[in-house]
Design a protein around this motif. Sequence first.
Motif, PDB file in Angstrom:
ATOM      1  N   LEU A   9       0.588  -1.013   0.168  1.00  0.00           N
ATOM      2  CA  LEU A   9      -0.070  -0.041  -0.001  1.00  0.00           C
ATOM      3  C   LEU A   9       0.233   1.238   0.405  1.00  0.00           C
ATOM      4  O   LEU A   9       1.861   1.422   0.832  1.00  0.00           O
ATOM      5  CB  LEU A   9      -0.875   0.078   1.023  1.00  0.00           C
ATOM      6  N   ILE A  10       0.627   2.342  -1.197  1.00  0.00           N
ATOM      7  CA  ILE A  10       0.964   3.078  -1.214  1.00  0.00           C
ATOM      8  C   ILE A  10       0.444   4.852  -0.791  1.00  0.00           C
ATOM      9  O   ILE A  10      -0.765   4.690  -1.112  1.00  0.00           O
ATOM     10  CB  ILE A  10       1.946   3.902  -2.176  1.00  0.00           C
ATOM     11  N   ILE A  11       1.164   5.426   0.603  1.00  0.00           N
ATOM     12  CA  ILE A  11      -0.317   5.595   1.145  1.00  0.00           C
ATOM     13  C   ILE A  11      -0.032   7.649   0.237  1.00  0.00           C
ATOM     14  O   ILE A  11       1.034   8.194   0.921  1.00  0.00           O
ATOM     15  CB  ILE A  11      -0.284   6.192   2.449  1.00  0.00           C
ATOM     16  N   GLY A  12      -0.386   8.059  -0.566  1.00  0.00           N
ATOM     17  CA  GLY A  12      -0.094   9.215  -1.515  1.00  0.00           C
ATOM     18  C   GLY A  12       0.306   9.728  -2.431  1.00  0.00           C
ATOM     19  O   GLY A  12       1.352   8.720  -3.261  1.00  0.00           O
ATOM     20  N   GLY A  13      -0.144  10.325  -3.425  1.00  0.00           N
ATOM     21  CA  GLY A  13      -0.104   9.913  -4.573  1.00  0.00           C
ATOM     22  C   GLY A  13       0.788  11.107  -4.898  1.00  0.00           C
ATOM     23  O   GLY A  13       0.583  12.263  -6.374  1.00  0.00           O
ATOM     24  N   GLY A  14       2.114  11.678  -4.591  1.00  0.00           N
ATOM     25  CA  GLY A  14       2.838  13.153  -5.371  1.00  0.00           C
ATOM     26  C   GLY A  14       3.532  11.921  -6.020  1.00  0.00           C
ATOM     27  O   GLY A  14       3.899  10.845  -6.316  1.00  0.00           O
ATOM     28  N   GLY A 158       4.695   4.704   3.441  1.00  0.00           N
ATOM     29  CA  GLY A 158       3.761   6.332   3.863  1.00  0.00           C
ATOM     30  C   GLY A 158       4.861   7.516   2.906  1.00  0.00           C
ATOM     31  O   GLY A 158       5.915   8.103   2.532  1.00  0.00           O
ATOM     32  N   ALA A 159       3.815   8.006   1.652  1.00  0.00           N
ATOM     33  CA  ALA A 159       4.680   9.137   1.081  1.00  0.00           C
ATOM     34  C   ALA A 159       3.708  10.748   0.716  1.00  0.00           C
ATOM     35  O   ALA A 159       3.080  10.474  -0.208  1.00  0.00           O
ATOM     36  CB  ALA A 159       4.484   8.070  -0.595  1.00  0.00           C
ATOM     37  N   ASP A 160       3.402  10.906   1.947  1.00  0.00           N
ATOM     38  CA  ASP A 160       1.894  11.908   1.886  1.00  0.00           C
ATOM     39  C   ASP A 160       2.436  13.230   2.516  1.00  0.00           C
ATOM     40  O   ASP A 160       1.809  14.061   2.923  1.00  0.00           O
ATOM     41  CB  ASP A 160       0.517  11.500   2.174  1.00  0.00           C
ATOM     42  N   GLY A 161       4.313  13.265   2.041  1.00  0.00           N
ATOM     43  CA  GLY A 161       4.578  15.381   2.138  1.00  0.00           C
ATOM     44  C   GLY A 161       5.030  15.274   3.337  1.00  0.00           C
ATOM     45  O   GLY A 161       4.705  14.782   4.430  1.00  0.00           O
ATOM     46  N   ILE A 285       6.386  -0.402   8.029  1.00  0.00           N
ATOM     47  CA  ILE A 285       6.415   1.552   7.465  1.00  0.00           C
ATOM     48  C   ILE A 285       6.926   1.683   7.393  1.00  0.00           C
ATOM     49  O   ILE A 285       7.925   1.435   8.056  1.00  0.00           O
ATOM     50  CB  ILE A 285       5.206   1.644   8.580  1.00  0.00           C
ATOM     51  N   VAL A 286       7.062   1.938   5.931  1.00  0.00           N
ATOM     52  CA  VAL A 286       8.531   3.190   5.911  1.00  0.00           C
ATOM     53  C   VAL A 286       7.853   4.382   5.641  1.00  0.00           C
ATOM     54  O   VAL A 286       6.790   4.292   4.468  1.00  0.00           O
ATOM     55  CB  VAL A 286       9.180   2.420   4.645  1.00  0.00           C
ATOM     56  N   LEU A 287       8.900   5.145   5.332  1.00  0.00           N
ATOM     57  CA  LEU A 287       8.599   6.593   4.884  1.00  0.00           C
ATOM     58  C   LEU A 287       9.621   6.765   4.159  1.00  0.00           C
ATOM     59  O   LEU A 287      10.771   6.449   3.716  1.00  0.00           O
ATOM     60  CB  LEU A 287       8.332   7.502   5.716  1.00  0.00           C
ATOM     61  N   ILE A 288       8.841   7.832   2.933  1.00  0.00           N
ATOM     62  CA  ILE A 288       9.668   8.115   1.553  1.00  0.00           C
ATOM     63  C   ILE A 288       9.047   9.665   1.355  1.00  0.00           C
ATOM     64  O   ILE A 288       8.260  10.236   1.647  1.00  0.00           O
ATOM     65  CB  ILE A 288      10.153   7.664   0.480  1.00  0.00           C
ATOM     66  N   GLY A 289      10.151  10.225   0.314  1.00  0.00           N
ATOM     67  CA  GLY A 289      10.414  12.163   0.088  1.00  0.00           C
ATOM     68  C   GLY A 289      10.078  12.746   0.902  1.00  0.00           C
ATOM     69  O   GLY A 289      10.592  12.232   1.748  1.00  0.00           O
ATOM     70  N   ASP A 290       9.305  13.949   0.819  1.00  0.00           N
ATOM     71  CA  ASP A 290       9.405  14.795   1.967  1.00  0.00           C
ATOM     72  C   ASP A 290       8.699  14.195   2.962  1.00  0.00           C
ATOM     73  O   ASP A 290       8.670  15.087   4.816  1.00  0.00           O
ATOM     74  CB  ASP A 290       7.727  15.694   1.291  1.00  0.00           C
ATOM     75  N   THR A 291       8.505  13.562   2.952  1.00  0.00           N
ATOM     76  CA  THR A 291       6.964  12.836   4.533  1.00  0.00           C
ATOM     77  C   THR A 291       8.838  12.989   5.272  1.00  0.00           C
ATOM     78  O   THR A 291       8.825  13.380   6.952  1.00  0.00           O
ATOM     79  CB  THR A 291       6.980  11.388   4.588  1.00  0.00           C
TER      80      THR A 291
END
Length: 376
Positions: A9-14, A158-161, A285-291
């Motif tokens: 599951l990817i949360i965030g469509g940026g 988690g890719a929700d900014g 759970i892993v976080l990427i990007g601006d998160t």
Amino acid sequence: MTRTVEHVLIIGGGFSGMAAAIELRKRAIAVDLVEVDPGWRSYGAGISLGGATLRAFGRLGILGEFLELGHCADGVGLYRSDGSLLGELPTPRLAGPDVPGGGAIMRPVLAAILARATRASGADVRLGCTFTSINSDADGVDVTFSDGATRRYDLVIGADGLYSAVRSTAFPEAPRPSYTGQGVWRAVVPKPANIKSAVMWIGPHLKAGVNPVSRDSMYLFIAEDRATNERIDESEFLPRLRSLLAQFSAPDLIAIGEQLNESSHIVFRPLEELLVGQPWFKDRIVLIGDTVHATTPHLASGACIGIEDAIVLAEECAGERSLHEMLQRFQARRWERCRMVVENSARLGEIEIAGGDKLEHAAIMRESLMKLAQPI
């Protein structure tokens, strides 16, 4: 043999979330992507991109469409506020010998390119939807969604900014974004024939620049020192931007100021930064990007390092190691590069605010671009 990661599951469509979906699907990993905005919109004017970003676009398979809809060129011209030449910043051709070393595109156009590639990958995209609870155990993650559905996954990304709900839920101890003391103005204006690549004009406490985003348009940006992060009403955008441009005597900027109007897509954003310490993962759970590593635009690399996160994470998830080993390898490959971009960008901003050492500023730019040229 069953792989460790089969359903994500990817949360965030940026940008980083879409890139993760594209790369995971290449490896036949099932992907659900949820985006809270039902319109899947991307706000803003143009975005400048370096060679490392264009190289990442090649990996994603969107470089051809970017070259068609955006603009690429070599080098960045550097000028004083009066228009006299300071020099040129070289931009190595990292995406291939036939692809210039830098470029720019309108943010909504880039978002649309990535959205098309995400849907074409076979990812299950659900708009106007987000999570309400995440419960991880040794074997998987149960997620309840705002539409009432419940699904189970091997991994949640988690890719929700910058103001991530996933980060707040899974990492409540993580730092919050901090204001840097600068803001950036952006606008879209017609491209004159003499502007063929990115150009910057550097004054004592203001830095302005333009970068073509298509054959006939370019975007303007101005970095402004602002001691406090106060809201600016949109009715003030045009006169304030004209006032800032009036502090430059360069002929090109004078001409741009005369062209600005209510249809110039003027936006203002206070600059904030964030660097979450290691690790960027907890259980499944892993976080990427601006998160986890939001940066200011001084190195034009915020989108780059988020997309690179997605590429590296997908590479690691395709293996047969334990999930913990995969995420450790992802962390080890990403930490130093992302830390460098965030901290060096912040230092460039500090030097600009203080009117500090221009040689240090130039040295940090050169060093950072050399490091970004290295493989991921």
